[in-house]
Design a protein around this motif. Structure first.
Motif, PDB file in Angstrom:
ATOM      1  N   ASN A   1      31.656 -20.627 -32.102  1.00 15.67           N
ATOM      2  CA  ASN A   1      31.708 -22.002 -32.590  1.00 15.67           C
ATOM      3  C   ASN A   1      33.026 -22.211 -33.332  1.00 15.67           C
ATOM      4  O   ASN A   1      33.208 -21.715 -34.441  1.00 15.67           O
ATOM      5  N   THR A   2      33.963 -22.924 -32.719  1.00 18.33           N
ATOM      6  CA  THR A   2      35.265 -23.185 -33.329  1.00 18.33           C
ATOM      7  C   THR A   2      35.320 -24.537 -34.021  1.00 18.33           C
ATOM      8  O   THR A   2      36.385 -24.950 -34.495  1.00 18.33           O
ATOM      9  N   GLY A   3      34.201 -25.240 -34.070  1.00 18.22           N
ATOM     10  CA  GLY A   3      34.154 -26.547 -34.717  1.00 18.22           C
ATOM     11  C   GLY A   3      33.779 -26.461 -36.184  1.00 18.22           C
ATOM     12  O   GLY A   3      33.598 -25.375 -36.746  1.00 18.22           O
TER      13      GLY A   3
ATOM     14  N   LEU B   1      18.647 -21.314 -31.881  1.00 22.27           N
ATOM     15  CA  LEU B   1      19.619 -22.109 -31.141  1.00 22.27           C
ATOM     16  C   LEU B   1      20.883 -22.386 -31.943  1.00 22.27           C
ATOM     17  O   LEU B   1      21.989 -22.463 -31.390  1.00 22.27           O
ATOM     18  N   THR B   2      20.747 -22.530 -33.248  1.00 24.01           N
ATOM     19  CA  THR B   2      21.831 -23.028 -34.091  1.00 24.01           C
ATOM     20  C   THR B   2      22.899 -21.970 -34.334  1.00 24.01           C
ATOM     21  O   THR B   2      22.607 -20.875 -34.819  1.00 24.01           O
ATOM     22  N   LEU B   3      24.141 -22.315 -33.985  1.00 19.73           N
ATOM     23  CA  LEU B   3      25.290 -21.434 -34.189  1.00 19.73           C
ATOM     24  C   LEU B   3      26.204 -22.085 -35.221  1.00 19.73           C
ATOM     25  O   LEU B   3      26.757 -23.167 -34.997  1.00 19.73           O
ATOM     26  N   ALA B   4      26.364 -21.422 -36.355  1.00 25.51           N
ATOM     27  CA  ALA B   4      27.142 -21.968 -37.452  1.00 25.51           C
ATOM     28  C   ALA B   4      28.638 -21.923 -37.152  1.00 25.51           C
ATOM     29  O   ALA B   4      29.089 -21.122 -36.319  1.00 25.51           O
ATOM     30  N   PRO B   5      29.448 -22.747 -37.804  1.00 26.44           N
ATOM     31  CA  PRO B   5      30.903 -22.705 -37.606  1.00 26.44           C
ATOM     32  C   PRO B   5      31.463 -21.302 -37.855  1.00 26.44           C
ATOM     33  O   PRO B   5      31.101 -20.651 -38.842  1.00 26.44           O
TER      34      PRO B   5
END
Length: 340
Positions: A175-177, A321-325
């Motif tokens: 996650n690059t956001g 499901l959730t991928l942190a920055p």
């Protein structure tokens, strides 16, 4: 067949499929892997036979037209979701999104199956037999998925201590956001055993304690209704008479700590095993290919997936499901060919 010299190295070369660019990875023992730039799609895995000839173990696309049509998603890398999202619509972190191009089956198998991947500049040596391809997902190209993800697919070839042939995929998403993103990875290889024109005479063993129940659109039922207990391992011996487009979970690791789904020929003793890490991939989806335009039931799709279909819309999948920055997620899977 002569043994490869100890200083032999793997090679990576350009290839084409009817003009479509591919990459060809060749192992020192002669095994050969072909991957399309489009989708980082697995097209072929050939290994040396007993007479030295190459035998095919993958039922991939055989023409550029098939690759463009994406029938059956043969050999596809599935990012940032696998299987279906109902109606191409999902809600994440309180915001609802619409995915473009969702047909009657919903949004299928992620966003990267038709994307051109690039080769990363990495050395390939005798101890590092790999092909590394990279791409990204971002809001500019995919408004219905306004998250920034860098993706790496690393294919490798090897030979085990007992002479078994191995094809590996390591799939990594970062996650690059600046915001959390929903990410669930998967892979869609189709397996075939030499000398078998159909899967009907083969045996399938799935080390699972639960089968995923779905509605008519192949979307899992709500909540705990989606999971039906089964006796582990699940066996189809032979597969003849059984049509499968089903997911299994409650996966049971073997003594080595991996989940091993086995397609085997009782006649020859040969087998293909799909291995996956249980903490990375909670689901294996199996498809007998009955609806394929070419070669129905000629091969078996065994798909390691991190989560069930429509996970983007399931409360029981939100945490996984959730991928942190700044965080990354991986799916590591091997296909192992044994002659007996």
């Amino acid at each position: 067949m002569e043994t490869a010299p100890t200083d032999a190295r793997a090679t990576v070369e350009h290839g084409t499929l009817d003009g479509e660019p591919t990459w060809v990875l060749t192992h020192p023992d002669g095994a050969r892997l072909v991957v399309a730039e489009t989708g980082a799609t697995l097209l072929s895995w050939q290994v040396p036979g007993l007479g030295g000839e190459l035998v095919e173990l993958i039922d991939g696309y055989v023409s550029a037209a098939e690759l463009a049509a994406q029938d059956g998603f043969r050999g596809a890398v599935l990012v940032p979701w696998s299987n279906r999202i109902r109606g191409g619509r999902y809600t994440f972190a309180g915001q609802t999104y619409e995915l473009a191009g969702a047909g009657r089956d919903g949004a299928l198998h992620g966003l990267l199956t038709t994307t051109r991947w690039q080769r990363a500049q990495a050395s390939v040596s005798d101890s590092d037999r790999m092909l590394r391809l990279v791409t990204s997902v971002g809001p500019a190209r995919h408004p219905g998925y306004p998250f920034s993800i860098d993706v790496v697919a690393t294919y490798s070839l090897g030979v085990g201590s007992e002479g078994e042939q191995r094809l590996g995929l390591e799939l990594t998403a970062v996650n690059t956001g600046a915001e959390p993103a929903p990410v669930a990875l998967g892979w869609h290889p189709y397996l075939r055993l030499p000398g078998h024109e159909s899967i009907d005479g083969l045996e399938l063993t799935i080390p699972a304690r639960s089968r995923v129940l779905t509605d008519d659109a192949l979307i899992p039922l709500a909540g705990e209704q989606a999971y039906a207990g089964v006796a582990a391992p699940v066996r189809y011996a032979p597969i003849a008479g059984t049509a499968l487009d089903d997911a299994f979970t409650g996966l049971v690791p073997d003594d080595d700590g991996v989940v091993a789904t086995v397609l085997r020929s009782a006649r020859t003793g040969e087998s293909l095993t799909v291995e996956q890490e249980p903490f990375q991939a909670q689901v294996v989806h199996v498809f007998t290919g009955d609806t394929l335009e070419r070669g129905p039931r000629a091969s078996l799709a065994v798909e390691p997936c991190q989560l069930v279909a429509d996970a983007f819309n399931r409360a029981d999948s939100t945490d996984a499901l959730t991928l942190a920055p700044g965080e990354q997620r991986q799916l590591v899977s091997d296909i192992v060919y044994r002659r007996s």
